[in-house]
Design a protein around this motif. Structure first.
Motif, PDB file in Angstrom:
ATOM      1  N   ARG A  76       2.330 -16.029 -35.017  1.00 43.15           N
ATOM      2  CA  ARG A  76       3.568 -16.780 -35.142  1.00 43.15           C
ATOM      3  C   ARG A  76       3.417 -17.995 -36.045  1.00 43.15           C
ATOM      4  NH1 ARG A  76       7.467 -14.786 -32.127  1.00 43.15           N
ATOM      5  NH2 ARG A  76       6.861 -13.283 -30.549  1.00 43.15           N
TER       6      ARG A  76
ATOM      7  N   GLU B  59      11.889 -11.237 -33.402  1.00 41.48           N
ATOM      8  CA  GLU B  59      12.300 -12.180 -32.356  1.00 41.48           C
ATOM      9  C   GLU B  59      13.372 -13.127 -32.874  1.00 41.48           C
ATOM     10  OE1 GLU B  59      12.702 -15.694 -30.061  1.00 41.48           O
ATOM     11  OE2 GLU B  59      11.745 -15.673 -32.058  1.00 41.48           O
ATOM     12  N   ARG B  60      13.196 -13.610 -34.080  1.00 42.63           N
ATOM     13  CA  ARG B  60      14.139 -14.561 -34.662  1.00 42.63           C
ATOM     14  C   ARG B  60      15.512 -13.918 -34.894  1.00 42.63           C
ATOM     15  NH1 ARG B  60      12.628 -19.315 -37.556  1.00 42.63           N
ATOM     16  NH2 ARG B  60      14.249 -20.101 -38.972  1.00 42.63           N
TER      17      ARG B  60
ATOM     18  N   THR C 196      16.803 -11.418 -33.189  1.00 44.10           N
ATOM     19  CA  THR C 196      17.414 -10.877 -31.970  1.00 44.10           C
ATOM     20  C   THR C 196      17.625 -11.927 -30.881  1.00 44.10           C
ATOM     21  OG1 THR C 196      15.229 -10.230 -31.116  1.00 44.10           O
ATOM     22  CG2 THR C 196      16.455  -8.572 -32.371  1.00 44.10           C
ATOM     23  N   ARG C 197      17.148 -13.130 -31.061  1.00 43.20           N
ATOM     24  CA  ARG C 197      17.174 -14.097 -29.963  1.00 43.20           C
ATOM     25  C   ARG C 197      18.575 -14.600 -29.630  1.00 43.20           C
ATOM     26  NH1 ARG C 197      13.837 -18.932 -33.018  1.00 43.20           N
ATOM     27  NH2 ARG C 197      15.479 -19.620 -34.474  1.00 43.20           N
ATOM     28  N   THR C 198      19.547 -14.456 -30.538  1.00 46.39           N
ATOM     29  CA  THR C 198      20.908 -14.889 -30.230  1.00 46.39           C
ATOM     30  C   THR C 198      21.657 -13.870 -29.383  1.00 46.39           C
ATOM     31  OG1 THR C 198      21.858 -13.896 -32.237  1.00 46.39           O
ATOM     32  CG2 THR C 198      21.037 -16.185 -32.408  1.00 46.39           C
TER      33      THR C 198
END
Length: 326
Positions: free
Chosen positions: A30, A255-256, A258-260
């Motif tokens: 990350r 992750e970035r 899909t996080r919303t």
């Protein structure tokens, strides 16, 4: 210089939300750092689909790749400027950007995402590198590009596209009007808190968002003399914190994206390829990168001259396919 494709299809690597398969070159920790590295149109794509499997969310080793090197040293970057840097070098950008591998287009078509009736919204279209193949596949494309010079090239080359000169955050999009959203070598410039809900509204139920970029390096490939010379240039820079996940940090990008909660991961695949670069291409191409000065680009071109006028580079293209959440 003609393009010679050495492979047209990867091995299958479809995934669901809990399991993904990818080329090892496309995974980073990350804190992996983004690197803009050289690129060119003429070259060779080799085999793809060297797979490894990991559970979603598994810890992965920290990987830093620059100039073909994979190690734990800090990467030194020049400050990144805004995306309109490329517009100032639009002709060089258009000459130098390599085509995306045929295996990527085959995957989109095989998955039923790119068909003759597909309505596509493409954000950060540049001079139309991805626009053209989608139009040739029979799709209708609305291409959004903030740079006027790049958009002018796109309009001249692909007049059938609906080209909008504005940013991804600012373009007005009708609701449920598109089947597929595309961001090709562009998503790292977006304000995702604005763009993701906008795309969610613009896509039909069951629509998809395809995100990919040409990553100009391959941590699994041998370090070449040219990459050592490039590393010597970048090592002189001041170390900076990473503004976004690195180009090999595919897990962090998923992750970035899909996080919303607007999108869920559908599949991740990585295509590996090689490409041959000439001295003039290196000078042209490095000049277009936002974190390279003209003096550094000249120094990289001189390195190619010193090495005989041509160098073989190893690159990768991660493809992330997301499904619109209801």
């Amino acid at each position: 210089m003609p393009i010679h494709w050495l492979s047209s299809r990867p091995s299958p690597s479809h995934i669901d939300a809990s399991l993904y398969r990818h080329d090892g070159a496309c995974v980073g920790g990350r804190d992996a750092w983004p690197v803009d590295l050289p690129q060119t149109r003429a070259g060779h794509f080799d085999r793809a689909g060297r797979g490894m499997t990991a559970r979603w969310g598994d810890a992965v080793p920290r990987q830093v790749s620059i100039a073909g090197r994979l190690d734990n040293r800090p990467v030194r970057l020049s400050p990144m400027v805004d995306s309109l840097h490329f517009d100032a070098h639009a002709e060089a950008y258009d000459r130098g950007r390599p085509p995306y591998p045929p295996a990527l287009w085959a995957r989109l078509q095989d998955d039923g995402l790119l068909r003759a009736d597909t309505r596509v919204i493409e954000l950060g279209a540049g001079s139309g590198l991805a626009t053209g193949p989608m139009l040739r596949a029979g799709a209708s494309v609305t291409a959004v590009e903030p740079g006027r010079a790049l958009a002018d090239i796109l309009r001249r080359r692909w007049p059938e596209a609906n080209t909008q000169i504005t940013g991804a955050e600012d373009v007005p999009l009708p609701s449920a009007a598109f089947d597929l959203a595309v961001a090709a070598t562009a998503v790292h410039w977006f304000d995702l808190d604005v763009v993701l809900p906008k795309l969610h509204r613009a896509l039909v139920p069951g629509g998809h968002f395809a995100v990919w970029r040409n990553a100009f390096g391959d941590p699994t490939a041998p370090v070449t003399p040219f990459r050592k010379r490039v590393a010597a240039i970048t090592d002189r820079r001041r170390a900076l914190p990473p503004p976004v996940p690195g180009e090999f940090d595919t897990a962090a990008w998923v992750e970035r994206l899909t996080r919303t909660g607007h999108f869920a991961p559908s599949s991740v695949e990585c295509f590996s390829w090689t490409i041959e670069l000439r001295t003039d291409q290196i000078r042209d191409l490095f000049t277009t990168f936002s974190n390279w000065s003209s003096a550094e680009a000249d120094e990289a071109a001189q390195a190619v001259d010193d090495l005989g006028g041509r160098v073989l580079e190893h690159y990768t293209t991660p493809l992330i396919i997301l499904e619109r959440e209801e």
